[in-house]
Motif scaffolding. Structure first.
Motif, PDB file in Angstrom:
ATOM      1  N   THR A 126       7.012  18.567  55.561  1.00  0.00           N
ATOM      2  CA  THR A 126       7.266  19.407  56.736  1.00  0.00           C
ATOM      3  C   THR A 126       8.707  19.246  57.209  1.00  0.00           C
ATOM      4  O   THR A 126       9.438  20.220  57.393  1.00  0.00           O
ATOM      5  CB  THR A 126       6.325  19.009  57.894  1.00  0.00           C
ATOM      6  N   ARG A 136      -3.885  19.191  48.772  1.00  0.00           N
ATOM      7  CA  ARG A 136      -2.969  19.655  49.819  1.00  0.00           C
ATOM      8  C   ARG A 136      -2.777  18.605  50.884  1.00  0.00           C
ATOM      9  O   ARG A 136      -1.653  18.307  51.291  1.00  0.00           O
ATOM     10  CB  ARG A 136      -3.538  20.913  50.491  1.00  0.00           C
ATOM     11  N   VAL A 137      -3.895  18.032  51.326  1.00  0.00           N
ATOM     12  CA  VAL A 137      -3.824  17.048  52.407  1.00  0.00           C
ATOM     13  C   VAL A 137      -3.007  15.835  51.962  1.00  0.00           C
ATOM     14  O   VAL A 137      -2.192  15.311  52.716  1.00  0.00           O
ATOM     15  CB  VAL A 137      -5.234  16.628  52.865  1.00  0.00           C
ATOM     16  N   PHE A 186       0.574  16.911  52.305  1.00  0.00           N
ATOM     17  CA  PHE A 186       0.992  17.239  53.664  1.00  0.00           C
ATOM     18  C   PHE A 186       1.012  15.991  54.526  1.00  0.00           C
ATOM     19  O   PHE A 186       1.850  15.848  55.404  1.00  0.00           O
ATOM     20  CB  PHE A 186       0.056  18.296  54.268  1.00  0.00           C
ATOM     21  N   SER A 233      -1.522  14.820  56.524  1.00  0.00           N
ATOM     22  CA  SER A 233      -2.529  14.712  57.583  1.00  0.00           C
ATOM     23  C   SER A 233      -3.375  15.962  57.600  1.00  0.00           C
ATOM     24  O   SER A 233      -3.058  16.948  56.943  1.00  0.00           O
ATOM     25  CB  SER A 233      -1.873  14.539  58.950  1.00  0.00           C
ATOM     26  N   ARG A 234      -4.462  15.905  58.366  1.00  0.00           N
ATOM     27  CA  ARG A 234      -5.331  17.063  58.522  1.00  0.00           C
ATOM     28  C   ARG A 234      -5.265  17.585  59.943  1.00  0.00           C
ATOM     29  O   ARG A 234      -6.167  18.283  60.392  1.00  0.00           O
ATOM     30  CB  ARG A 234      -6.780  16.612  58.318  1.00  0.00           C
ATOM     31  N   TYR A 292      -1.385  20.884  60.185  1.00  0.00           N
ATOM     32  CA  TYR A 292      -1.892  21.228  58.853  1.00  0.00           C
ATOM     33  C   TYR A 292      -2.774  22.470  58.950  1.00  0.00           C
ATOM     34  O   TYR A 292      -2.639  23.415  58.169  1.00  0.00           O
ATOM     35  CB  TYR A 292      -2.687  20.050  58.286  1.00  0.00           C
ATOM     36  N   LYS A 293      -3.658  22.483  59.945  1.00  0.00           N
ATOM     37  CA  LYS A 293      -4.567  23.619  60.101  1.00  0.00           C
ATOM     38  C   LYS A 293      -3.773  24.900  60.337  1.00  0.00           C
ATOM     39  O   LYS A 293      -4.084  25.963  59.805  1.00  0.00           O
ATOM     40  CB  LYS A 293      -5.527  23.378  61.264  1.00  0.00           C
TER      41      LYS A 293
END
Ligand code: TRP
Length: 459
Positions: A261, A417-418, A421, A423-424, A428-429
């Motif tokens: 990110t 993906r998690v 990335f 985190s969830r 992320y959402k």
């Protein structure tokens, strides 16, 4: 010698054969190097001029955030998860005979085609370093016509195209760390320094500064057309090097402990800031001499040289060096996509691949370098340069971006993906939501526009 069947990470040993970045800074500079190119210094200023200034700029910024940034994150996630070239990546994250690998094929083909004509424009930039050294003189008309002479003169265009391709090959052959990263660390800071100096010159030493700032930052929405919005969207794509696996490939050399990110935001922000600074520098000059901001593609090679005749070589030489450096760091990323494919999937050595594929792209680029060669395309005879530019920007990149986006949002495993990335959480959402419902729709509209199929437009 395909090894695309193994899923996920490879052993450390294998990774080091593929190569990886030496530091976060190395990745950031290489990725911004890919993103910052002719798109920022040549295309962004001229299309902003054509579409009337600040309102276009604002739409473009929105497009970077809702289309560019999510797609860049998707590419980095796919690349770093698979640690593969674009073809291998889709196989590794899906299955060995996955139809999604066609997306990777398209990416490799796009890299090949784009570099072949990109190198020709980069060659013109290099030619202009030397024209600047000699100085521009004569009437405005005479200076402007120099560009036509260069383009029409195959031996000059071919010579510069040759030199540019040799430079790209020379850097990529050195590998990820000792070639791409090392050169990005030299070229990019130099580019930033030159650009800041040129902006300072434009704003403080010419009388065009205030008008340039107003033109770029004070929106007049009455000037905004549907065409402008679509171009802003398409450009956000091109300028961030998306849709063909360039970011995916660079992501595959990234270390696991970095935030995707944060890195994607940094690269997109730098790319955007540089385009804006280039806009300020160029428009300060254009308005200082009361020239037309809507000159189109000739803005840099025709309008600016007329102004450079007044300012002298100490403005024009750095400017064209800047343009060349920007093109070079983008050119190497285009070549690296093609090279990574042959190294990973065919087991070729980097040296062999770079020499063979670099030469193939060079030879293919001769078609674009020779302006008098034409083929019938979309109802009229056109040069190869325009045809390849049109096909890649309007068809290949949007299709590639669209498929990449769908893959990341709907096909790839949640756990993969998690893991990348990190985190969830809500961020992320949010990303997944945008990648599922917003970005693909926007990219699809660009594609329909490229195909001239949008019902509300006049084609
Ligand atoms: N982003 C570069 C520019 O602005 C061009 C470029 C480099 C590119 N690599 C790419 C465009 C990959 C699309 C895909 O000039």
């Amino acid at each position: 010698m395909s090894n695309g069947s193994e899923t996920g990470g490879l052993t450390e040993n294998k990774q080091s054969i593929r190569g990886n970045w030496g530091s976060r800074m190395g990745f950031i500079l290489a990725a911004t190097g890919s993103a910052i190119g002719l798109g920022n210094i040549w295309k962004f200023p001229y299309i902003t001029g054509v579409y009337g200034g600040a309102a276009f700029v604002l739409v473009y910024l929105v497009c970077v955030v809702i289309v560019g940034l999510p797609l860049m994150m998707a590419e980095l996630i796919i690349g770093r998860r698979s640690k593969k070239n674009p073809v291998g990546a889709f196989k590794a994250l899906h299955k060995p005979r996955s139809p999604w690998q066609a997306t990777g094929w398209l990416g490799v083909a796009s890299g090949f085609v784009i570099l072949s004509f990109y190198s020709v424009v980069a060659g013109w930039a290099m030619a202009y370093i030397f024209k600047s050294l000699a100085g521009f003189s004569g009437t405005g008309q005479q200076i402007q016509s120099q560009f036509g002479t260069l383009v029409a003169h195959p031996s000059a265009s071919i010579m510069w195209h040759t030199i540019f391709m040799v430079l790209c090959i020379g850097i990529v052959i050195g590998g990820v760390q000792r070639g791409i990263e090392r050169w990005s660390k030299i070229l990019m800071p130099t580019l930033f320094a030159i650009l800041l100096a040129l902006m300072a010159y434009g704003v403080f030493y010419t009388h065009g500064g205030p008008r340039a700032l107003e033109f770029l930052f004070k929106p007049d929405f009455s000037k905004l057309s549907a065409e402008a919005v679509l171009s802003a969207l398409g450009h956000a794509f091109f300028t961030l090097s998306l849709g063909m696996g360039a970011m995916l490939t660079y992501g595959s050399y990234m270390r696991r402990d970095e935030s995707i990110t944060r890195d994607a935001i940094t690269v997109s922000a730098l790319d955007t800031i540089i385009a804006l600074i280039a806009g300020v520098a160029i428009y300060s000059l254009v308005f200082n001499f009361d020239m037309d901001p809507a000159a189109g593609p000739g803005l840099i090679f025709q309008t600016l040289p007329v102004l450079f005749a007044e300012t002298g070589p100490w403005v024009s030489v750095p400017f064209f060096i800047l343009l060349t450096f920007a093109a070079l760091t983008s050119g190497i990323s285009l070549l690296e996509v093609v090279v990574a494919y042959f190294i990973d999937e065919r087991g070729w050595s980097r040296k062999k691949t770079t020499l063979i594929l670099g030469t193939a792209i060079y030879l293919f680029g001769l078609l674009s370098a020779i302006a008098s060669l034409t083929i019938p395309f979309r109802g009229r005879d056109q040069g190869f340069f325009d045809v390849f530019d049109f096909i890649s920007t309007n068809y290949m990149l949007p299709v590639g971006g669209f498929l990449t986006c769908l893959f990341a949002a709907w096909v790839m495993k949640e756990s993969d993906r998690v893991a990348e990335f990190g985190s969830r959480g809500p961020l992320y959402k949010g990303l997944i939501f945008v990648l599922r419902y917003v970005t693909p729709v926007a990219v699809f509209i660009v594609l329909l526009h490229g195909l001239e199929l949008l019902p509300f437009m006049d084609y």
